[in-house]
Design an enzyme around this catalytic site. Structure first.
Site, PDB file in Angstrom:
ATOM      1  N   ASP A 115      -1.551   7.958   2.687  1.00  0.00           N
ATOM      2  CA  ASP A 115      -0.251   7.324   2.492  1.00  0.00           C
ATOM      3  C   ASP A 115       0.458   7.897   1.263  1.00  0.00           C
ATOM      4  OD1 ASP A 115      -1.036   5.866   0.139  1.00  0.00           O
ATOM      5  OD2 ASP A 115      -1.930   4.330   1.386  1.00  0.00           O
ATOM      6  N   LEU A 116       1.688   7.461   1.061  1.00  0.00           N
ATOM      7  CA  LEU A 116       2.571   8.049   0.056  1.00  0.00           C
ATOM      8  C   LEU A 116       1.932   8.188  -1.315  1.00  0.00           C
ATOM      9  CD1 LEU A 116       5.507   8.981  -0.673  1.00  0.00           C
ATOM     10  CD2 LEU A 116       5.960   6.584  -1.267  1.00  0.00           C
TER      11      LEU A 116
END
Length: 241
Positions: A115-116
């Site tokens: 994820d980011l």
């Protein structure tokens, strides 16, 4: 009597699998493209991913012939924080693929995602079928993460992870863990899992009373982040694939 020199008949393969192995997409994407009526075999529009094909068949996606299967290649990449793992981001954020060298082949795909705000090892390949095998839960490929957690976790909460845990109706398989050093309200925990569901570690830690403020993947199966620098790419020798 059949001669030993008579070639064995070719075994047909599922269309979506052949498309993924050609490196143009993952098997799941191939199934979507077929459902969207974008794929033809021998000029016939195909509507089911279960269609069986042979090597002599002509496969087209959006009118463009499927490329011949390339030699399978695999790379390790050290993903920085703040980078999305996608080919295109509708919000205009920088993506992992924006950071890759221009000389790489077309149709490189990631093996799963980070994820980011997660960082560390991510695998990239030109073979969609290999990607599927590495990321599918049934393969039970272990992923190891170094996780910095804010807060004081209840030991009984951690113990739940070893047996599997349900969070907001989602079942997560057993997660092995090992406590690391603590500094103030932050503690490092090494966590090993084989499923890799969306934001799995963040969700289970939040469920047992902590908050992840740093997450680094350090191994994926036999492949290790080691001393690979941030945003650095390294190809895996073909003998190791």
């Amino acid at each position: 009597m059949t001669s030993d020199l008579t070639p064995s008949p070719e075994t047909p393969e599922r269309l979506a699998k052949v498309m993924a192995r050609a490196g143009v997409c993952s098997r799941r994407e191939a199934e979507r493209w077929i459902a969207d009526r974008r794929v033809r075999v021998n000029e016939v529009l195909i509507e089911t991913p279960a269609t069986l094909v042979l090597s002599k068949d002509t496969i087209e996606v959006d009118g463009v012939a499927l490329p011949k299967k390339q030699k399978t290649r695999l790379w390790m990449f050290h993903k920085p924080r703040g980078i999305v793992t996608t080919h295109f981001d509708p919000e205009g954020r920088e993506t992992l693929f924006d950071l890759l060298p221009s000389h790489l082949p077309d149709h490189i795909i990631s093996v799963g995602r980070l994820d980011l705000m997660s960082e560390g090892l991510i695998l990239l390949t030109n073979d969609g079928e290999l990607a599927r095998k590495l990321e599918h839960p049934s393969s039970e490929v272990p992923r190891v993460y170094q996780v910095r957690v804010f807060g004081h976790l209840d030991p009984s909460g951690l113990e739940q992870l070893t047996k599997g845990i349900t969070v907001n109706g989602v079942d997560y398989g057993p997660i092995r863990w090992r406590q690391g050093p603590r500094k103030g309200d932050n503690q490092w925990i090494e966590m090993t899992l084989t499923e890799g569901k969306n934001r799995e570690i963040r969700k289970v830690i939040d469920h047992i009373g902590g908050r992840v403020n740093r997450l680094i993947r350090v191994t994926y199966g036999p492949f290790k982040l080691g001393d690979l620098e941030v945003a650095q790419l390294k190809e895996v020798p073909s003998s190791d694939i």
